[in-house]
Design a protein around this motif. Structure first.
Motif, PDB file in Angstrom:
ATOM      1  N   VAL A   1     -10.792 -29.285   3.592  1.00  0.00           N
ATOM      2  CA  VAL A   1     -11.373 -28.045   3.098  1.00  0.00           C
ATOM      3  C   VAL A   1     -12.611 -27.752   3.939  1.00  0.00           C
ATOM      4  O   VAL A   1     -13.569 -28.532   3.961  1.00  0.00           O
ATOM      5  CB  VAL A   1     -11.740 -28.166   1.608  1.00  0.00           C
ATOM      6  N   TYR A   2     -12.571 -26.628   4.647  1.00  0.00           N
ATOM      7  CA  TYR A   2     -13.622 -26.262   5.592  1.00  0.00           C
ATOM      8  C   TYR A   2     -14.427 -25.116   4.991  1.00  0.00           C
ATOM      9  O   TYR A   2     -13.858 -24.107   4.562  1.00  0.00           O
ATOM     10  CB  TYR A   2     -12.994 -25.855   6.920  1.00  0.00           C
ATOM     11  N   THR A   3     -15.759 -25.262   4.956  1.00  0.00           N
ATOM     12  CA  THR A   3     -16.595 -24.319   4.219  1.00  0.00           C
ATOM     13  C   THR A   3     -17.779 -23.793   5.020  1.00  0.00           C
ATOM     14  O   THR A   3     -18.762 -23.307   4.438  1.00  0.00           O
ATOM     15  CB  THR A   3     -17.114 -24.977   2.933  1.00  0.00           C
ATOM     16  N   ARG A   4     -17.707 -23.827   6.334  1.00  0.00           N
ATOM     17  CA  ARG A   4     -18.837 -23.349   7.113  1.00  0.00           C
ATOM     18  C   ARG A   4     -19.015 -21.835   6.951  1.00  0.00           C
ATOM     19  O   ARG A   4     -18.039 -21.083   6.914  1.00  0.00           O
ATOM     20  CB  ARG A   4     -18.650 -23.688   8.594  1.00  0.00           C
ATOM     21  N   THR A   5     -20.266 -21.405   6.883  1.00  0.00           N
ATOM     22  CA  THR A   5     -20.584 -19.976   6.835  1.00  0.00           C
ATOM     23  C   THR A   5     -21.679 -19.673   7.845  1.00  0.00           C
ATOM     24  O   THR A   5     -22.646 -20.430   7.981  1.00  0.00           O
ATOM     25  CB  THR A   5     -21.061 -19.550   5.440  1.00  0.00           C
ATOM     26  N   THR A   6     -21.516 -18.551   8.556  1.00  0.00           N
ATOM     27  CA  THR A   6     -22.589 -18.060   9.416  1.00  0.00           C
ATOM     28  C   THR A   6     -22.965 -16.634   9.034  1.00  0.00           C
ATOM     29  O   THR A   6     -23.790 -16.009   9.699  1.00  0.00           O
ATOM     30  CB  THR A   6     -22.182 -18.119  10.897  1.00  0.00           C
ATOM     31  N   ALA A   7     -22.353 -16.124   7.980  1.00  0.00           N
ATOM     32  CA  ALA A   7     -22.703 -14.825   7.408  1.00  0.00           C
ATOM     33  C   ALA A   7     -22.933 -15.052   5.910  1.00  0.00           C
ATOM     34  O   ALA A   7     -23.590 -16.016   5.542  1.00  0.00           O
ATOM     35  CB  ALA A   7     -21.603 -13.807   7.690  1.00  0.00           C
ATOM     36  N   TYR A   8     -22.390 -14.192   5.056  1.00  0.00           N
ATOM     37  CA  TYR A   8     -22.612 -14.343   3.614  1.00  0.00           C
ATOM     38  C   TYR A   8     -22.085 -15.693   3.125  1.00  0.00           C
ATOM     39  O   TYR A   8     -21.013 -16.130   3.525  1.00  0.00           O
ATOM     40  CB  TYR A   8     -21.909 -13.211   2.855  1.00  0.00           C
ATOM     41  N   ARG A   9     -22.863 -16.302   2.239  1.00  0.00           N
ATOM     42  CA  ARG A   9     -22.448 -17.587   1.675  1.00  0.00           C
ATOM     43  C   ARG A   9     -22.241 -17.455   0.172  1.00  0.00           C
ATOM     44  O   ARG A   9     -23.131 -17.026  -0.565  1.00  0.00           O
ATOM     45  CB  ARG A   9     -23.475 -18.685   1.957  1.00  0.00           C
ATOM     46  N   HIS A  10     -21.051 -17.843  -0.277  1.00  0.00           N
ATOM     47  CA  HIS A  10     -20.708 -17.745  -1.688  1.00  0.00           C
ATOM     48  C   HIS A  10     -21.273 -18.933  -2.479  1.00  0.00           C
ATOM     49  O   HIS A  10     -21.086 -20.087  -2.082  1.00  0.00           O
ATOM     50  CB  HIS A  10     -19.190 -17.692  -1.862  1.00  0.00           C
ATOM     51  N   ASP A  11     -21.896 -18.632  -3.622  1.00  0.00           N
ATOM     52  CA  ASP A  11     -22.396 -19.676  -4.500  1.00  0.00           C
ATOM     53  C   ASP A  11     -21.272 -20.540  -5.069  1.00  0.00           C
ATOM     54  O   ASP A  11     -21.519 -21.664  -5.524  1.00  0.00           O
ATOM     55  CB  ASP A  11     -23.170 -19.061  -5.671  1.00  0.00           C
ATOM     56  N   SER A  12     -20.052 -20.010  -5.050  1.00  0.00           N
ATOM     57  CA  SER A  12     -18.917 -20.718  -5.649  1.00  0.00           C
ATOM     58  C   SER A  12     -18.326 -21.799  -4.747  1.00  0.00           C
ATOM     59  O   SER A  12     -17.424 -22.526  -5.177  1.00  0.00           O
ATOM     60  CB  SER A  12     -17.816 -19.718  -6.020  1.00  0.00           C
ATOM     61  N   ILE A  13     -18.811 -21.944  -3.518  1.00  0.00           N
ATOM     62  CA  ILE A  13     -18.205 -22.914  -2.602  1.00  0.00           C
ATOM     63  C   ILE A  13     -18.222 -24.336  -3.172  1.00  0.00           C
ATOM     64  O   ILE A  13     -17.187 -25.016  -3.151  1.00  0.00           O
ATOM     65  CB  ILE A  13     -18.871 -22.839  -1.212  1.00  0.00           C
ATOM     66  N   PRO A  14     -19.338 -24.829  -3.701  1.00  0.00           N
ATOM     67  CA  PRO A  14     -19.293 -26.191  -4.279  1.00  0.00           C
ATOM     68  C   PRO A  14     -18.285 -26.323  -5.410  1.00  0.00           C
ATOM     69  O   PRO A  14     -17.623 -27.366  -5.541  1.00  0.00           O
ATOM     70  CB  PRO A  14     -20.727 -26.412  -4.764  1.00  0.00           C
ATOM     71  N   GLU A  15     -18.163 -25.286  -6.226  1.00  0.00           N
ATOM     72  CA  GLU A  15     -17.177 -25.337  -7.308  1.00  0.00           C
ATOM     73  C   GLU A  15     -15.754 -25.356  -6.758  1.00  0.00           C
ATOM     74  O   GLU A  15     -14.866 -26.021  -7.313  1.00  0.00           O
ATOM     75  CB  GLU A  15     -17.369 -24.146  -8.255  1.00  0.00           C
ATOM     76  N   GLY A  16     -15.534 -24.643  -5.667  1.00  0.00           N
ATOM     77  CA  GLY A  16     -14.222 -24.658  -5.040  1.00  0.00           C
ATOM     78  C   GLY A  16     -13.870 -26.018  -4.469  1.00  0.00           C
ATOM     79  O   GLY A  16     -12.751 -26.513  -4.644  1.00  0.00           O
ATOM     80  N   VAL A  17     -14.823 -26.644  -3.800  1.00  0.00           N
ATOM     81  CA  VAL A  17     -14.590 -27.981  -3.263  1.00  0.00           C
ATOM     82  C   VAL A  17     -14.283 -28.955  -4.396  1.00  0.00           C
ATOM     83  O   VAL A  17     -13.355 -29.775  -4.310  1.00  0.00           O
ATOM     84  CB  VAL A  17     -15.811 -28.454  -2.447  1.00  0.00           C
ATOM     85  N   ARG A  18     -15.070 -28.865  -5.469  1.00  0.00           N
ATOM     86  CA  ARG A  18     -14.823 -29.733  -6.623  1.00  0.00           C
ATOM     87  C   ARG A  18     -13.418 -29.520  -7.179  1.00  0.00           C
ATOM     88  O   ARG A  18     -12.703 -30.486  -7.505  1.00  0.00           O
ATOM     89  CB  ARG A  18     -15.865 -29.465  -7.707  1.00  0.00           C
TER      90      ARG A  18
END
Length: 222
Positions: free
Chosen positions: A10-27
């Motif tokens: 699961v790849y989650t790099r962002t260089t523009a807008y970053r979603h607060d939900s990314i940690p929840e998605g990884v979990r």
């Protein structure tokens, strides 16, 4: 000899807008793995992709944004797909690598805009797929209801689309795919535009949706 467990990155790099939900998605992906017998690694480091992806059944771009791959990482992703690995994009994966034509062909649509976060309804067009088979004819959901620069219909198998009459601010009209799959460069590809909110990743129906996407791209039943 026992078969090895499927592995997903699961790849989650962002260089523009970053979603607060990314940690929840990884979990959510890790918990799905623990429940269904597959392993999940997660990273935001582009160098991790440069080292090669052949040990993974598929790569998931989870709300990535902007330019997130080095030239070596792009080649590693191509190599994975041409070797039979899969690709899954979630939500802002459509806001990623705008300058790389191969990625546009891989995903088949580019994000354009979205209205305010709000409840709406999806029309389930194809229930003969592991990502949508658990759903009824419609699916009430709260999300950003992405508009794309053009509909991918005709180049992909559309699984679900937005009913723009169910929310305010839709910009694509009657033909508004939100979930689809296809094959590219020998690989299975699955994309869902859903997944903006933290709460989505605790929703059993949405988790089943994600699991079905993984099953599709991995050509297996994790």
């Amino acid at each position: 000899m026992a078969q090895s467990r499927p592995r997903f990155l699961v790849y989650t790099r962002t260089t523009a807008y970053r979603h607060d939900s990314i940690p929840e998605g990884v979990r959510a992906f890790r918990e799905l793995g623990a429940e269904h017998g597959f392993d999940v690694a997660a990273t935001e480091d582009p160098r991790a992709l440069e080292r090669g992806l052949d040990r993974f059944a598929a790569v998931v771009f989870l709300s990535t944004s902007g330019d997130v791959l080095t030239p070596e990482g792009r080649e590693a992703l191509r190599s994975l797909l041409r070797g039979g690995g899969g690709f899954m994009g979630v939500h802002a994966a459509a806001c990623t690598e705008y300058g790389w034509p191969y990625y546009g062909e891989l995903l088949r649509a580019r994000f354009d805009r979205h209205p305010a976060l709000q409840p709406g309804v999806l029309t389930i067009e194809d229930r003969d797929h592991p990502a949508t088979g658990h759903l009824g004819a419609t699916w009430a959901f709260t999300d950003e209801w992405y508009d794309f620069r053009a509909s991918p219909r005709g180049a992909v198998r559309v699984l679900a689309s937005a009913d723009e009459t169910s929310y305010e601010g839709g910009g694509m009209g009657a033909d508004h795919p939100l979930v689809w799959c296809h094959e590219h460069d020998g690989a299975r590809v699955f994309y869902t535009a859903l997944g903006h909110t933290c709460e989505a990743y605790d929703d059993p129906a949405f988790r089943a949706h994600l699991l079905g996407g993984l099953r599709h791209v991995a050509r297996s039943q994790p």
